[in-house]
Write a protein that holds these residues in place. Structure first.
Motif, PDB file in Angstrom:
ATOM      1  N   ARG A 188       0.824  -1.211   0.000  1.00  0.00           N
ATOM      2  CA  ARG A 188       0.000   0.000   0.000  1.00  0.00           C
ATOM      3  C   ARG A 188       0.857   1.260   0.000  1.00  0.00           C
ATOM      4  O   ARG A 188       1.753   1.434   0.813  1.00  0.00           O
ATOM      5  N   SER A 189       0.551   2.147  -0.962  1.00  0.00           N
ATOM      6  CA  SER A 189       1.271   3.416  -1.086  1.00  0.00           C
ATOM      7  C   SER A 189       0.323   4.458  -1.658  1.00  0.00           C
ATOM      8  O   SER A 189      -0.492   4.151  -2.527  1.00  0.00           O
ATOM      9  N   SER A 190       0.437   5.684  -1.190  1.00  0.00           N
ATOM     10  CA  SER A 190      -0.453   6.750  -1.649  1.00  0.00           C
ATOM     11  C   SER A 190       0.075   7.477  -2.869  1.00  0.00           C
ATOM     12  O   SER A 190      -0.654   8.258  -3.489  1.00  0.00           O
ATOM     13  N   ASN A 191       1.322   7.250  -3.251  1.00  0.00           N
ATOM     14  CA  ASN A 191       1.872   8.024  -4.361  1.00  0.00           C
ATOM     15  C   ASN A 191       2.575   7.208  -5.435  1.00  0.00           C
ATOM     16  O   ASN A 191       3.074   7.773  -6.407  1.00  0.00           O
ATOM     17  N   GLN A 192       2.608   5.879  -5.306  1.00  0.00           N
ATOM     18  CA  GLN A 192       3.282   5.123  -6.350  1.00  0.00           C
ATOM     19  C   GLN A 192       2.807   3.671  -6.355  1.00  0.00           C
ATOM     20  O   GLN A 192       2.273   3.160  -5.367  1.00  0.00           O
ATOM     21  N   SER A 193       3.002   3.037  -7.501  1.00  0.00           N
ATOM     22  CA  SER A 193       2.697   1.619  -7.663  1.00  0.00           C
ATOM     23  C   SER A 193       3.700   1.037  -8.641  1.00  0.00           C
ATOM     24  O   SER A 193       3.877   1.552  -9.744  1.00  0.00           O
ATOM     25  N   VAL A 194       4.375  -0.021  -8.229  1.00  0.00           N
ATOM     26  CA  VAL A 194       5.404  -0.660  -9.049  1.00  0.00           C
ATOM     27  C   VAL A 194       5.137  -2.157  -9.042  1.00  0.00           C
ATOM     28  O   VAL A 194       4.853  -2.744  -7.988  1.00  0.00           O
ATOM     29  N   GLY A 195       5.191  -2.779 -10.220  1.00  0.00           N
ATOM     30  CA  GLY A 195       4.896  -4.197 -10.264  1.00  0.00           C
ATOM     31  C   GLY A 195       5.474  -4.914 -11.461  1.00  0.00           C
ATOM     32  O   GLY A 195       6.066  -4.306 -12.370  1.00  0.00           O
ATOM     33  N   PHE A 196       5.287  -6.226 -11.442  1.00  0.00           N
ATOM     34  CA  PHE A 196       5.793  -7.111 -12.488  1.00  0.00           C
ATOM     35  C   PHE A 196       4.761  -8.201 -12.737  1.00  0.00           C
ATOM     36  O   PHE A 196       4.085  -8.664 -11.805  1.00  0.00           O
ATOM     37  N   TYR A 197       4.628  -8.605 -14.009  1.00  0.00           N
ATOM     38  CA  TYR A 197       3.661  -9.642 -14.371  1.00  0.00           C
ATOM     39  C   TYR A 197       4.293 -10.586 -15.386  1.00  0.00           C
ATOM     40  O   TYR A 197       5.009 -10.153 -16.291  1.00  0.00           O
ATOM     41  N   PHE A 198       4.019 -11.897 -15.209  1.00  0.00           N
ATOM     42  CA  PHE A 198       4.514 -12.892 -16.160  1.00  0.00           C
ATOM     43  C   PHE A 198       3.476 -13.999 -16.302  1.00  0.00           C
ATOM     44  O   PHE A 198       2.848 -14.416 -15.321  1.00  0.00           O
ATOM     45  N   LYS A 199       3.317 -14.487 -17.541  1.00  0.00           N
ATOM     46  CA  LYS A 199       2.361 -15.568 -17.808  1.00  0.00           C
ATOM     47  C   LYS A 199       2.944 -16.505 -18.855  1.00  0.00           C
ATOM     48  O   LYS A 199       3.536 -16.062 -19.844  1.00  0.00           O
ATOM     49  N   HIS A 200       2.744 -17.809 -18.617  1.00  0.00           N
ATOM     50  CA  HIS A 200       3.192 -18.834 -19.567  1.00  0.00           C
ATOM     51  C   HIS A 200       2.090 -19.869 -19.744  1.00  0.00           C
ATOM     52  O   HIS A 200       1.475 -20.327 -18.777  1.00  0.00           O
ATOM     53  N   LEU A 201       1.818 -20.223 -20.993  1.00  0.00           N
ATOM     54  CA  LEU A 201       0.888 -21.294 -21.329  1.00  0.00           C
ATOM     55  C   LEU A 201       1.394 -21.978 -22.583  1.00  0.00           C
ATOM     56  O   LEU A 201       1.670 -21.327 -23.594  1.00  0.00           O
ATOM     57  N   SER A 202       1.555 -23.301 -22.509  1.00  0.00           N
ATOM     58  CA  SER A 202       2.045 -24.039 -23.669  1.00  0.00           C
ATOM     59  C   SER A 202       1.387 -25.409 -23.704  1.00  0.00           C
ATOM     60  O   SER A 202       0.764 -25.849 -22.730  1.00  0.00           O
ATOM     61  N   SER A 203       1.530 -26.065 -24.835  1.00  0.00           N
ATOM     62  CA  SER A 203       0.975 -27.405 -24.994  1.00  0.00           C
ATOM     63  C   SER A 203       1.813 -28.170 -26.018  1.00  0.00           C
ATOM     64  O   SER A 203       2.310 -27.589 -26.991  1.00  0.00           O
ATOM     65  N   ALA A 204       1.964 -29.472 -25.758  1.00  0.00           N
ATOM     66  CA  ALA A 204       2.711 -30.341 -26.678  1.00  0.00           C
ATOM     67  C   ALA A 204       1.857 -31.529 -27.090  1.00  0.00           C
ATOM     68  O   ALA A 204       2.385 -32.604 -27.377  1.00  0.00           O
ATOM     69  N   GLY A 205       0.538 -31.354 -27.091  1.00  0.00           N
ATOM     70  CA  GLY A 205      -0.358 -32.429 -27.491  1.00  0.00           C
ATOM     71  C   GLY A 205      -0.338 -32.655 -28.986  1.00  0.00           C
ATOM     72  O   GLY A 205       0.336 -31.949 -29.747  1.00  0.00           O
TER      73      GLY A 205
END
Length: 555
Positions: free
Chosen positions: A113-130
């Motif tokens: 929680r911050s009133s003056n800033q927001s910093v973040g990171f996001y990662f997503k992986h989806l794969s298939s070998a069918g």
């Protein structure tokens, strides 16, 4: 009467005398009643005058202020018992695994929680070998990552984001049994990879007063490349300024005068040919409210940056009539637009394209629309409209017959009239029930082509969520798509066209989540329960039924 009185007195006297002398007395005589004379009242009624003469009084007051004193005694302020802040978690992890050898992972990391800033990171992986019977290897891998930072000032916000996108597919739209020497083909021989790296910066005002000069500015860039030496660079700019005005007097409320600006410049390197084209759009507008009427009047000026540069002036009109206090709103509008097609949008819609394709300008000459929307209650809303548009150079995906495996697509452009009926219904009663229905019905009228290739005439989506005390979450999704047509040619490679109908489908998905605690939960998803291998693209059947299970954890 007097006789009775005298007789009574005499009787009492005799009794008294007898009591004193103890003698017997006998009175013998008859009763002789008499009536006394009557006398009249000799008084006459009189009227008394009740009006009283008021005496004239005169007096004077000699006022003199009286000094008083008042002492304020301080009151102790009430003690407010603050509610405890909800605990925040810095990260969120979701991992799962499904049939067809399908790993999944998702990670969120953000500052607390911050009133003056927001910093973040996001990662997503989806794969298939069918595998899919009788077709090439259909494995894929989708990866997305982004880093973002937001800075909040008193009346402004700054947002910065950098993103990374890597999508790998295999062009499996062929049957090896029908291809000579297919045994020599390796998976990498028909592999495609799209790599996109870019970023975006936005700065905008957050004034609470519309009389201030509100503004927003943003700039973005990306570079897209693939495994077949095609590349695209894009630089984009968008800006907006607006201010509350009083051009039409006090009868009109919420008057707003503003300007929207959008610029998109594309540099494409396809087949060792470099082209730089794009558009610059200016949209001045005026918006106001008059009683139940809302109006927005403007123009869309488009500068087409190409070899034979053009300027288009398009009207942009919007009207709405709030008939019943947001229960029933009628709206209508007219607009037109021009845009330059680009490689990123094509690859996102159809990853099986041949990136050596023509990139032209499309011209939406006109779009007329109208409909109704509103809220029937606090938990039921709707939106329905119809639109009719004419698009010159509308892109349509067709099989690239010049390719040996015929497993890639290119685009053909045609002038198409499109009639669309759109409906949305949303129902939400508390957080327990959520229901949403979205449907589209299309009619396409082509000019040169026999059909609007790979364009469905109907798509319907129904989503239902059920939340049981925030402990068990259930979700059901039904997606219906009617048949589409693919463009094919005769076996002798003659110019004769044979439209092939690809069957529609009803895709049913179910998902369940059990929240063991605030930080730990498990999920189970079932997709395409009917196991229908429909083809969204010609010769590209889907996997059919698939399931995935996993957990989520917050740190």
């Amino acid at each position: 009467m007097k006789t009775f009185l005298l007789f009574g007195v005499a009787l009492l006297a005799v009794i008294n005398l007898q009591a004193q002398t103890n003698e017997d007395v006998y009175i013998i005589g008859g009763y002789n009643p008499t009536i006394s004379d009557a006398f009249k009242i000799n008084e006459n009624p009189k009227i008394t005058d009740t009006v009283i003469a008021k005496p004239q009084l005169s007096y004077s007051i000699q006022s003199q202020p009286i000094k008083t004193s008042f002492t304020v005694e301080p009151i102790k302020p009430a003690k407010m018992i603050g509610e405890p802040l909800t605990k925040l978690y810095m990260s969120y992890i979701k991992i799962g695994f499904g049939n067809k050898i399908t790993p999944f992972g998702e990670v969120y990391v953000n500052n607390l929680r911050s009133s003056n800033q927001s910093v973040g990171f996001y990662f997503k992986h989806l794969s298939s070998a069918g595998k899919i019977k009788d077709f090439g290897f259909p494995g894929y891998s989708d990866n997305k990552a982004s880093v973002y930072a937001n800075r909040y000032f008193q009346f402004h916000t700054l947002k910065v984001e950098a993103d990374y996108l890597r999508n790998v597919v295999h062009l499996y739209g062929f049957k090896p049994s029908e291809i000579p020497l297919s045994d020599t083909l390796e998976k990498d021989d028909y592999k495609q990879r799209f790599l996109k790296v870019g970023g975006e910066i936005n700065y905008f005002s957050t004034y609470p007063d519309s009389a201030r000069l509100n503004h927003s500015f943003g700039i973005k860039y990306y570079n897209l490349s693939d495994l077949y030496q095609s590349m695209e660079d894009h630089i984009g700019f968008k800006g907006n300024i607006n201010k509350g005005v009083k051009l039409l007097g006090k009868s009109f409320e919420n008057q707003l005068l503003g300007l929207n600006t959008v610029a998109d410049i594309y540099g494409d390197n396809i087949s060792d040919t470099l082209t730089t084209e794009g558009t610059i759009k200016l949209n001045p507008f005026y918006a106001a409210d008059y009683d139940i009427l809302k109006i927005n009047v403007g123009f869309n000026v488009v500068f087409q940056l190409k070899e034979d540069a053009e300027v288009k002036l398009n009207p942009d009109l919007k009207l709405s009539l709030n008939v019943a206090n947001n229960v029933f709103i009628i709206f209508a509008g007219y607009r037109a637009d021009q845009y330059r097609n680009n490689l990123f949008d094509f690859s996102a819609e159809n990853p099986f394209i041949n990136t050596k394709l023509p990139l032209l300008f499309s011209n939406k000459k006109s779009e007329l629309y109208g409909g109704i929307k509103g809220s029937l209650s606090s938990y039921l809303s709707y939106n329905a409209y119809v639109s009719k548009s004419t698009i010159e150079n509308m892109p349509l995906f067709v099989t690239d017959t010049a390719d040996v495996l015929k497993n890639r697509f290119t685009v053909v452009y045609d002038k198409v009239k499109v009639f669309n009926t759109h409906t949305e219904i949303a129902f939400q009663k508390t957080e327990k029930y959520k229901l949403m229905l979205i449907s589209n019905f299309y009619q396409y009228f082509t000019t040169a082509e026999l059909e609007a290739w790979h364009k469905p005439n109907m798509d319907v989506k129904l989503v239902f969520n059920y939340n049981l005390k925030n402990k068990i979450i259930a979700k059901a999704e039904i997606f219906a798509l009617n048949r589409v047509y693919a463009k094919t040619f005769s076996a002798s490679n003659q110019p004769e066209v044979f439209p092939v109908a690809l069957k529609g489908t009803v895709d049913v998905n179910l998902g369940f989540e059990y929240r063991y605690s605030k930080i730990l939960s498990g999920f189970l998803n079932f997709n395409n329960i009917g196991a229908i291998r429909y083809q969204q693209w010609y010769n590209y059947p889907s996997y059919g039924f698939n399931a995935m299970a996993g957990i989520t954890y917050a740190l």
